[in-house]
Design a protein around this motif. Structure first.
Motif, PDB file in Angstrom:
ATOM      1  N   MET A   1     -10.612 -41.028 -32.397  1.00 44.42           N
ATOM      2  CA  MET A   1     -10.467 -41.600 -31.083  1.00 44.42           C
ATOM      3  C   MET A   1     -10.368 -40.469 -30.053  1.00 44.42           C
ATOM      4  N   LEU A   2     -11.032 -40.617 -28.923  1.00 42.55           N
ATOM      5  CA  LEU A   2     -10.903 -39.671 -27.812  1.00 42.55           C
ATOM      6  C   LEU A   2     -10.106 -40.344 -26.705  1.00 42.55           C
ATOM      7  N   ARG A   3      -9.195 -39.590 -26.114  1.00 41.77           N
ATOM      8  CA  ARG A   3      -8.397 -40.106 -25.017  1.00 41.77           C
ATOM      9  C   ARG A   3      -8.057 -38.986 -24.058  1.00 41.77           C
ATOM     10  N   ARG A   4      -7.682 -39.359 -22.860  1.00 38.13           N
ATOM     11  CA  ARG A   4      -7.252 -38.389 -21.853  1.00 38.13           C
ATOM     12  C   ARG A   4      -5.942 -37.762 -22.314  1.00 38.13           C
ATOM     13  N   ALA A   5      -5.823 -36.459 -22.196  1.00 33.46           N
ATOM     14  CA  ALA A   5      -4.582 -35.773 -22.555  1.00 33.46           C
ATOM     15  C   ALA A   5      -3.491 -36.114 -21.545  1.00 33.46           C
ATOM     16  N   THR A   6      -2.257 -36.066 -22.004  1.00 30.86           N
ATOM     17  CA  THR A   6      -1.099 -36.287 -21.139  1.00 30.86           C
ATOM     18  C   THR A   6      -0.203 -35.053 -21.191  1.00 30.86           C
ATOM     19  N   ALA A   7       0.764 -35.017 -20.300  1.00 31.60           N
ATOM     20  CA  ALA A   7       1.718 -33.902 -20.269  1.00 31.60           C
ATOM     21  C   ALA A   7       2.416 -33.746 -21.619  1.00 31.60           C
ATOM     22  N   ALA A   8       2.632 -34.847 -22.308  1.00 36.96           N
ATOM     23  CA  ALA A   8       3.300 -34.802 -23.619  1.00 36.96           C
ATOM     24  C   ALA A   8       2.473 -34.059 -24.667  1.00 36.96           C
ATOM     25  N   ASP A   9       1.177 -33.886 -24.425  1.00 32.65           N
ATOM     26  CA  ASP A   9       0.311 -33.172 -25.368  1.00 32.65           C
ATOM     27  C   ASP A   9       0.343 -31.658 -25.194  1.00 32.65           C
ATOM     28  N   ALA A  10       0.899 -31.169 -24.110  1.00 34.45           N
ATOM     29  CA  ALA A  10       0.786 -29.746 -23.763  1.00 34.45           C
ATOM     30  C   ALA A  10       1.213 -28.816 -24.896  1.00 34.45           C
ATOM     31  N   ALA A  11       2.363 -29.037 -25.477  1.00 32.22           N
ATOM     32  CA  ALA A  11       2.851 -28.143 -26.538  1.00 32.22           C
ATOM     33  C   ALA A  11       1.938 -28.190 -27.760  1.00 32.22           C
ATOM     34  N   HIS A  12       1.431 -29.377 -28.098  1.00 32.33           N
ATOM     35  CA  HIS A  12       0.536 -29.512 -29.252  1.00 32.33           C
ATOM     36  C   HIS A  12      -0.794 -28.797 -29.007  1.00 32.33           C
ATOM     37  N   LEU A  13      -1.314 -28.902 -27.785  1.00 29.77           N
ATOM     38  CA  LEU A  13      -2.577 -28.230 -27.473  1.00 29.77           C
ATOM     39  C   LEU A  13      -2.386 -26.719 -27.459  1.00 29.77           C
ATOM     40  N   THR A  14      -1.263 -26.263 -26.949  1.00 37.38           N
ATOM     41  CA  THR A  14      -0.950 -24.834 -26.968  1.00 37.38           C
ATOM     42  C   THR A  14      -0.904 -24.329 -28.410  1.00 37.38           C
ATOM     43  N   ALA A  15      -0.243 -25.070 -29.284  1.00 40.62           N
ATOM     44  CA  ALA A  15      -0.149 -24.668 -30.694  1.00 40.62           C
ATOM     45  C   ALA A  15      -1.525 -24.644 -31.343  1.00 40.62           C
ATOM     46  N   LEU A  16      -2.375 -25.629 -31.016  1.00 42.54           N
ATOM     47  CA  LEU A  16      -3.719 -25.661 -31.588  1.00 42.54           C
ATOM     48  C   LEU A  16      -4.493 -24.404 -31.188  1.00 42.54           C
ATOM     49  N   VAL A  17      -4.390 -24.010 -29.923  1.00 45.23           N
ATOM     50  CA  VAL A  17      -5.070 -22.802 -29.446  1.00 45.23           C
ATOM     51  C   VAL A  17      -4.541 -21.572 -30.177  1.00 45.23           C
ATOM     52  N   ARG A  18      -3.234 -21.417 -30.212  1.00 44.67           N
ATOM     53  CA  ARG A  18      -2.639 -20.208 -30.792  1.00 44.67           C
ATOM     54  C   ARG A  18      -2.854 -20.088 -32.287  1.00 44.67           C
ATOM     55  N   ARG A  19      -3.005 -21.216 -32.984  1.00 47.70           N
ATOM     56  CA  ARG A  19      -3.203 -21.190 -34.447  1.00 47.70           C
ATOM     57  C   ARG A  19      -4.666 -21.145 -34.848  1.00 47.70           C
ATOM     58  N   SER A  20      -5.561 -21.163 -33.905  1.00 51.19           N
ATOM     59  CA  SER A  20      -6.988 -21.235 -34.220  1.00 51.19           C
ATOM     60  C   SER A  20      -7.433 -20.081 -35.106  1.00 51.19           C
ATOM     61  N   GLY A  21      -8.029 -20.426 -36.229  1.00 53.82           N
ATOM     62  CA  GLY A  21      -8.560 -19.414 -37.135  1.00 53.82           C
ATOM     63  C   GLY A  21      -9.683 -18.602 -36.520  1.00 53.82           C
ATOM     64  N   ALA A  22     -10.357 -19.152 -35.527  1.00 52.54           N
ATOM     65  CA  ALA A  22     -11.451 -18.439 -34.857  1.00 52.54           C
ATOM     66  C   ALA A  22     -10.945 -17.243 -34.056  1.00 52.54           C
ATOM     67  N   TYR A  23      -9.652 -17.206 -33.782  1.00 52.77           N
ATOM     68  CA  TYR A  23      -9.090 -16.126 -32.975  1.00 52.77           C
ATOM     69  C   TYR A  23      -8.179 -15.207 -33.789  1.00 52.77           C
ATOM     70  N   ARG A  24      -8.447 -15.067 -35.055  1.00 51.45           N
ATOM     71  CA  ARG A  24      -7.706 -14.111 -35.875  1.00 51.45           C
ATOM     72  C   ARG A  24      -8.304 -12.729 -35.698  1.00 51.45           C
ATOM     73  N   GLY A  25      -7.604 -11.743 -36.148  1.00 54.31           N
ATOM     74  CA  GLY A  25      -8.107 -10.370 -36.100  1.00 54.31           C
ATOM     75  C   GLY A  25      -8.211  -9.865 -34.678  1.00 54.31           C
TER      76      GLY A  25
END
Length: 160
Positions: A1-25
């Motif tokens: 499902m796709l939906r508009r992000a809310t303020a409550a998603d901010a921490a989860h989206l930040t974690a997704l960015v920081r944990r991204s395997g594409a940005y290792r090394g």
């Protein structure tokens, strides 16, 4: 499902960015302090892909500009290869068309260039390394035909 992000998603989206395997090394420095804030979500077109159980699978952020730009697109490592990125890209293009945009710029993470090309972007150049970003990045564009609704609104002078 796709939906508009809310303020409550901010921490989860930040974690997704920081944990991204594409940005290792060598790329890790770019995201280690990155934060997706509630204010950012409120100011931009941010949409999330969510699993049936509520887990966030990915997201994108479209800046309507001008110039219009795909600022962020991330897919959780566990969701790679499941079509989440393609669905996000398709949705982003639909949103951009509905806004009357004729194109969306992407300054890509180098390993992601092939993905963007596979979903319709064309390389237009290179953005040279500056500041904290110590590598050159591919610049691409999604060329878009406006939606029927957007064409009508353009003709009526309601959108640019």
């Amino acid at each position: 499902m796709l939906r508009r992000a809310t303020a409550a998603d901010a921490a989860h989206l930040t974690a997704l960015v920081r944990r991204s395997g594409a940005y290792r090394g060598g790329y890790a420095a770019m995201v280690e302090d990155y934060e997706v804030t509630a204010d950012y979500i409120a100011a931009h077109e941010v949409f999330v892909a969510e699993a049936d159980d509520g887990a966030l699978l990915g997201f994108y952020a479209l800046l309507l500009g001008p110039p219009a730009e795909l600022d962020l697109m991330f897919v959780a490592d566990a969701a790679q290869g499941l079509g989440v990125g393609r669905r996000l890209a398709s949705h982003m293009k639909d949103q951009a068309r509905a806004a009357g945009l004729s194109g969306v710029r992407v300054v890509s993470h180098p390993p992601s260039e092939g993905f963007y090309q596979s979903v319709g972007a064309t390389r237009t150049g290179t953005v040279r390394a500056t500041g904290a970003v110590t590598w050159d990045r591919p610049e691409l564009v999604f060329a878009l035909e406006p939606s029927t609704t957007a064409r009508r609104r353009l003709g009526e002078g309601l959108i640019r």
